[in-house]
Design an enzyme around this catalytic site. Structure first.
Site, PDB file in Angstrom:
ATOM      1  N   ARG A  71      55.168   6.215  10.846  1.00 43.80           N
ATOM      2  CA  ARG A  71      54.496   7.536  10.831  1.00 43.80           C
ATOM      3  C   ARG A  71      53.955   7.975   9.487  1.00 43.80           C
ATOM      4  NH1 ARG A  71      57.444  11.749  10.632  1.00 43.80           N
ATOM      5  NH2 ARG A  71      59.065  11.061  11.940  1.00 43.80           N
ATOM      6  N   TYR A 125      33.030  21.835  21.814  1.00 42.53           N
ATOM      7  CA  TYR A 125      33.464  21.017  22.714  1.00 42.53           C
ATOM      8  C   TYR A 125      34.564  21.894  23.287  1.00 42.53           C
ATOM      9  CZ  TYR A 125      36.865  17.648  24.536  1.00 42.53           C
ATOM     10  OH  TYR A 125      37.821  16.903  25.646  1.00 42.53           O
ATOM     11  N   ASP A 190      32.344  19.300  13.112  1.00 47.73           N
ATOM     12  CA  ASP A 190      32.383  18.118  14.060  1.00 47.73           C
ATOM     13  C   ASP A 190      31.040  17.646  14.211  1.00 47.73           C
ATOM     14  OD1 ASP A 190      32.649  16.789  16.476  1.00 47.73           O
ATOM     15  OD2 ASP A 190      34.183  18.129  17.296  1.00 47.73           O
ATOM     16  N   LYS A 215      34.679   8.641  21.117  1.00 43.65           N
ATOM     17  CA  LYS A 215      33.148   8.788  21.734  1.00 43.65           C
ATOM     18  C   LYS A 215      32.400   7.442  20.927  1.00 43.65           C
ATOM     19  CE  LYS A 215      35.001  12.257  23.591  1.00 43.65           C
ATOM     20  NZ  LYS A 215      34.921  13.578  23.115  1.00 43.65           N
TER      21      LYS A 215
HETATM   22  C1  LIG Z   1      35.899  14.598  23.100  1.00 42.73           C
HETATM   23  C2  LIG Z   1      35.367  15.607  21.946  1.00 42.73           C
HETATM   24  C3  LIG Z   1      36.475  16.157  20.954  1.00 42.73           C
HETATM   25  C4  LIG Z   1      37.911  16.079  21.393  1.00 42.73           C
HETATM   26  O1  LIG Z   1      38.307  14.515  21.204  1.00 42.73           O
HETATM   27  P1  LIG Z   1      39.536  13.657  21.831  1.00 42.73           P
HETATM   28  O2  LIG Z   1      39.281  12.439  21.169  1.00 42.73           O
HETATM   29  O3  LIG Z   1      38.916  13.932  23.285  1.00 42.73           O
HETATM   30  O4  LIG Z   1      40.849  14.586  21.618  1.00 42.73           O
HETATM   31  C5  LIG Z   1      36.119  17.000  20.060  1.00 42.73           C
HETATM   32  N1  LIG Z   1      34.818  17.168  19.791  1.00 42.73           N
HETATM   33  C6  LIG Z   1      34.057  16.710  20.286  1.00 42.73           C
HETATM   34  C7  LIG Z   1      32.365  17.199  19.788  1.00 42.73           C
HETATM   35  C8  LIG Z   1      33.988  15.982  21.641  1.00 42.73           C
HETATM   36  O5  LIG Z   1      33.186  15.523  22.081  1.00 42.73           O
END
Ligand SMILES: *Cc1c(COP(=O)(O)O)cnc(C)c1O
Length: 415
Positions: A71, A125, A190, A215
């Protein structure tokens, strides 16, 4: 020829770095693929040395001796972090168990005594919007449009959070303008839809760049992960949060993410070419009332494609005539595209944001940002775009209410 271990030197192009980053010592240690370390605990050696390493890591620093416990530090994860940091032009990167775990750590790391306010630019998101809106982490949040950042900044503002392009409407935020408006408050971007192939927010003044690595960075739909790239100072704070809260990335996930980096640019650019073609054809389709894609004429009035982003990416959204029912019929009729949430995989995914990914956003929040009942989002994958077009075209034909009854059109699409 360039020696693999010289790649940290300046002047290497992104594509070269993507192939070699985080692999600089391979020749020296005699391997050709990243070593995968599954240890949960590590032999500690002399107690004084182990104690010093423990203290260093608990404060978010690198280990000074034994890694002690997984961790606190894992070398496979650290390798991927260093690779991603070079691609974002960052001093460091910190990986987490998911994108949401990464955002949680950011929200905890920016908080200081007396600074508990966050300015969030909508749309975000659905999960991010929900986490902020619920106040689950105890922050006070002001949601704004991109031009409302400066008016929302207060003495107790700890961070500005934005997403560009925004999920799911592909609306763009000018990062440099947001940084100006934030007036010294750290801006967190993001950049999930872009990856460092298409956008590098730190070069534009952002303090931190966040990815749902689930993603495009993962790219194959088989890893859930998050990562934040930033200065060493922010990374230290983020690691400290990660050690304390425990949302670490599994080493196998880090291995898979690292394995995907050399092909990242190829995947992103190929999918982007296909997305552009599909967006242009959707725009001309009679069943489609609007298309959201930054690569379409008239959809980027600020001229951000080419300046802030190297390209529009491969996610698009569109509205279908006939509202929720028609959107549902399209989802039911696709045969090659997969009706599923998430994005950035090798295959093309289509989903209904208002009903699924953005279900947890308040109705006002959805209405304010155009997440309507007739909106569908497509993440274009690596299939032949003509096959994808044939599929969406037959699905749109079947969604037309007048033709619904008894309308069984032969199709050449494989499923
Ligand atoms: C999917 C997504 C998230 C969240 O990510 P996870 O890996 O599903 O926890 C945050 N921001 C954007 C733009 C996303 O598409």
């Amino acid at each position: 020829m360039m020696k693999p271990n010289s790649i940290r030197h300046k002047g290497l192009s992104f594509d070269t770095l993507a192939v070699h980053a985080g692999r600089e010592d391979f020749q020296e240690i005699g391997v050709h693929a990243p070593p995968l370390d599954f240890s949960t605990t590590y032999p500690t050696g002399p107690l004084e040395e182990a104690t010093a390493s423990m203290d260093a890591m608990a404060n978010g620093g690198p280990p000074s001796g034994s890694f002690i416990y997984a961790r606190l530090h894992n070398p496979t994860v650290a390798r991927y972090e260093s690779a991603l940091a070079s691609l974002e032009g960052a001093e460091a990167a910190v990986a987490f168990a998911s994108g949401m775990a990464a955002l949680t750590a950011v929200l905890l790391a920016v908080r200081e005594r007396g600074k508990n306010h966050v300015v969030a630019v909508r749309p975000l998101y659905g999960g991010s919007d929900h986490l902020l809106d619920e106040g689950l982490l105890g922050h006070e949040v002001t949601f704004v449009a991109p031009d409302g950042i400066s008016a929302a900044i207060r003495l107790d503002t700890a961070a500005v959070i934005l997403e560009t392009p925004g999920n799911p409407t592909l609306s763009l935020v000018d990062i440099e303008d947001a940084v100006r408006q934030a007036n010294g408050v750290p801006v967190v971007v993001d950049s999930t839809f872009m990856t460092p192939v298409l956008q590098r927010p730190l070069e534009l003044g952002a303090a931190m760049v966040l990815h749902s690595a689930t993603k495009f960075l993962g790219g194959h739909g088989d890893v859930i992960a998050g990562i934040v790239a930033a200065s060493e100072e922010w990374a230290t704070r983020l690691r400290k949060v990660r050690v304390a809260t425990g949302a670490v990335l599994h080493p196998l996930a880090a291995f898979l993410l690292h394995r995907g980096l050399p092909t990242l640019a190829v995947r992103v650019k190929t999918a982007q070419d296909s997305a552009r073609m599909i967006a242009e054809r959707l725009e001309r389709h009679p069943q489609v009332t609007s298309v959201h894609y930054p690569g379409l004429a008239g959809q980027d009035p600020q001229g951000l494609v080419g300046r802030q982003m190297a390209g529009p990416g491969s996610v698009l959204a569109f509205e279908v005539a006939g509202g929720f029912e028609a959107a549902g019929r399209v989802l039911g009729a696709v045969q090659l595209m997969v009706s599923a949430v998430s994005l950035g995989a090798t295959d093309t995914l289509i989903q209904h944001p208002a009903g699924l990914t953005h279900r947890c956003v308040t109705e006002e929040g959805r209405a304010a940002t155009g997440i309507s009942e007739s909106l569908l989002r497509i993440s274009v994958g690596l299939e032949d775009p003509e096959d994808l077009w044939a599929d969406i075209e037959q699905a749109l034909d079947q969604a037309e209410p007048a033709r619904e009854a008894g309308h069984a059109r032969a199709t050449t699409v494989v499923g």
